[in-house]
Scaffold this active site. Structure first.
Site, short mmCIF file in Angstrom:
data_model
loop_
_atom_site.label_atom_id
_atom_site.label_comp_id
_atom_site.label_asym_id
_atom_site.label_seq_id
_atom_site.Cartn_x
_atom_site.Cartn_y
_atom_site.Cartn_z
N ASP A 35 7.41 12.70 -3.84
CA ASP A 35 6.70 11.94 -2.97
C ASP A 35 6.73 12.50 -1.66
O ASP A 35 7.51 13.22 -1.38
CB ASP A 35 7.37 10.30 -2.95
CG ASP A 35 7.06 9.55 -4.11
OD1 ASP A 35 6.23 9.92 -4.73
OD2 ASP A 35 7.84 8.35 -4.06
N LYS A 56 1.88 9.45 -2.19
CA LYS A 56 2.72 8.00 -1.97
C LYS A 56 3.28 8.10 -0.44
O LYS A 56 4.31 8.06 -0.37
CB LYS A 56 3.83 8.18 -2.80
CG LYS A 56 3.38 7.76 -4.40
CD LYS A 56 2.62 6.50 -4.52
CE LYS A 56 2.45 6.27 -5.90
NZ LYS A 56 3.64 5.89 -6.46
N THR A 117 18.95 3.34 -1.04
CA THR A 117 17.80 2.42 -0.48
C THR A 117 17.81 2.34 1.00
O THR A 117 18.88 2.50 1.56
CB THR A 117 17.56 1.23 -1.40
OG1 THR A 117 16.16 0.76 -0.94
CG2 THR A 117 18.40 0.10 -0.72
N MET A 169 7.70 -1.35 4.59
CA MET A 169 6.36 -0.88 4.62
C MET A 169 5.64 -1.96 5.41
O MET A 169 4.62 -2.66 5.21
CB MET A 169 5.56 -0.78 3.19
CG MET A 169 6.17 0.28 2.17
SD MET A 169 5.39 0.17 0.62
CE MET A 169 6.56 -0.91 -0.20
C1 LIG Z 1 7.27 3.05 -0.69
S1 LIG Z 1 8.62 2.36 0.06
C2 LIG Z 1 9.76 3.16 -0.76
C3 LIG Z 1 11.43 2.58 -0.52
C4 LIG Z 1 12.25 3.39 -1.23
N1 LIG Z 1 12.18 3.36 -2.80
C5 LIG Z 1 13.76 3.13 -1.00
O1 LIG Z 1 14.40 2.51 -2.00
O2 LIG Z 1 14.04 3.14 0.16
C6 LIG Z 1 8.48 3.17 1.74
C7 LIG Z 1 9.16 2.34 2.91
O3 LIG Z 1 10.56 2.49 2.52
C8 LIG Z 1 11.33 2.43 3.95
N2 LIG Z 1 11.86 3.57 4.23
C9 LIG Z 1 12.15 4.75 3.40
N3 LIG Z 1 12.81 5.74 3.80
C10 LIG Z 1 13.33 5.14 5.07
C11 LIG Z 1 14.15 5.82 6.09
N4 LIG Z 1 14.64 6.91 6.11
N5 LIG Z 1 14.21 4.94 7.10
C12 LIG Z 1 13.48 3.90 7.39
N6 LIG Z 1 12.99 3.27 6.38
C13 LIG Z 1 12.72 3.88 5.30
C14 LIG Z 1 10.07 2.13 5.05
O4 LIG Z 1 9.94 0.82 5.14
C15 LIG Z 1 8.84 2.79 4.08
O5 LIG Z 1 7.75 2.28 4.58
#
Ligand SMILES: C[S@@+](CC[C@H](N)C(=O)[O-])C[C@H]1O[C@@H](n2cnc3c(N)ncnc32)[C@H](O)[C@@H]1O
Length: 249
Positions: A35, A56, A117, A169
């Site tokens: 991704d 993505k 996560t 998101m």
């Molecule tokens: C498509 S979702 C995927 C989530 C991912 N599978 C997880 O478990 O973190 C993407 C969202 O995850 C959050 N996100 C992912 N990485 C992040 C990070 N390093 N810091 C803050 N938010 C993050 C944000 O809200 C972003 O818009």
């Protein structure tokens, strides 16, 4: 003989927050589909693999899910170790189930490797527990975002029912999110925190109140997780001068 597809959690961004299993599989991978949110230093751990970016990223162009499903299946017919690398944990807002279902329908073996996560990474950065004795006994991971063919998200009901809420998101619609929570009964003074790019070199954390949410996320360019709940009140209190005396004692 078909290979196996590993749905691997890349964690929030820092390469040393990968699991040992994830790092081993990346080193063994013949091909990696990753991704956009997965940082380059993590993708680079797949030293001998062909690397395929499959988009993505919120609001930006991404490869259609059914096309990704098919490419994974095709790759498993020609490669032994196929890694599908997803940000955070594959099973949290990662559309992993669609990939698992398709691969199983094609009789292709699939295994999930968990990752950290975003809400957990942000909590570590903030030094604030999502659950706290006497303050928070429930946590909801929610997103207002829905796909084109989905019904409306019931994120608001889940958010109102939980003591602590992690909202994924949602940064681009922060004013709407704050207004919806306040209209549903949360006080505008409810403590919140945000983490942008948690664990990445450009990480930014901030805290304030629900009413201040739009200001806290304004100008964000990286991924943001929004955290809402009484557990974040202590972050504001650490700024009160009276607490300095406690440290000195
Ligand atoms: C498509 S979702 C995927 C989530 C991912 N599978 C997880 O478990 O973190 C993407 C969202 O995850 C959050 N996100 C992912 N990485 C992040 C990070 N390093 N810091 C803050 N938010 C993050 C944000 O809200 C972003 O818009």
């Amino acid at each position: 003989m078909t290979g196996k597809v590993y749905l691997v959690g890349a964690g929030p961004g820092a390469p040393d927050l990968l699991t040992v299993r994830a790092a081993r599989l990346l080193a063994e991978a013949d091909i990696v589909f990753h991704d956009a949110l997965v940082p380059e230093p993590i993708v680079a751990l797949a030293a001998r693999a062909e690397k395929v970016a499959v988009g993505k990223r919120c609001g930006r162009h991404s490869t259609a899910q059914r096309f990704i499903n098919k490419r994974l299946a095709d790759a498993a017919r020609t490669h032994k170790v196929v890694v599908r690398l997803k940000g955070g944990d594959p099973l949290v807002f990662g559309r992993a189930q669609e990939e698992i279902a398709y691969l199983r329908s094609q009789d292709i073996r699939v295994e999930v490797v968990p990752g950290i996560t975003a809400a957990l990474a942000a909590s570590a950065s903030l030094g604030t527990s999502l659950t706290q004795r006497g303050i928070a006994r429930s946590v909801a991971f929610v997103t207002p975002r829905v796909g084109a063919e989905e019904g409306p998200s019931r994120w608001l009901e889940a958010a109102m029912a939980a003591d602590t809420v992690a909202i994924y998101m949602a940064a681009h619609e922060a004013p709407t999110i704050a207004a919806a929570l306040i209209a549903a009964g949360k006080s505008a003074a409810t403590p919140i925190a945000i983490a942008e790019g948690a664990t990445l070199p450009a990480e930014r954390t901030a805290h304030g109140t629900l009413g201040e949410l739009p200001d806290l996320v304004r100008g964000a360019t990286g991924p943001v997780v929004i955290l809402v709940g009484e557990v974040y009140r202590a972050l504001a209190e650490t700024l009160v001068p009276a607490k300095v005396g406690i440290q000195a004692a």
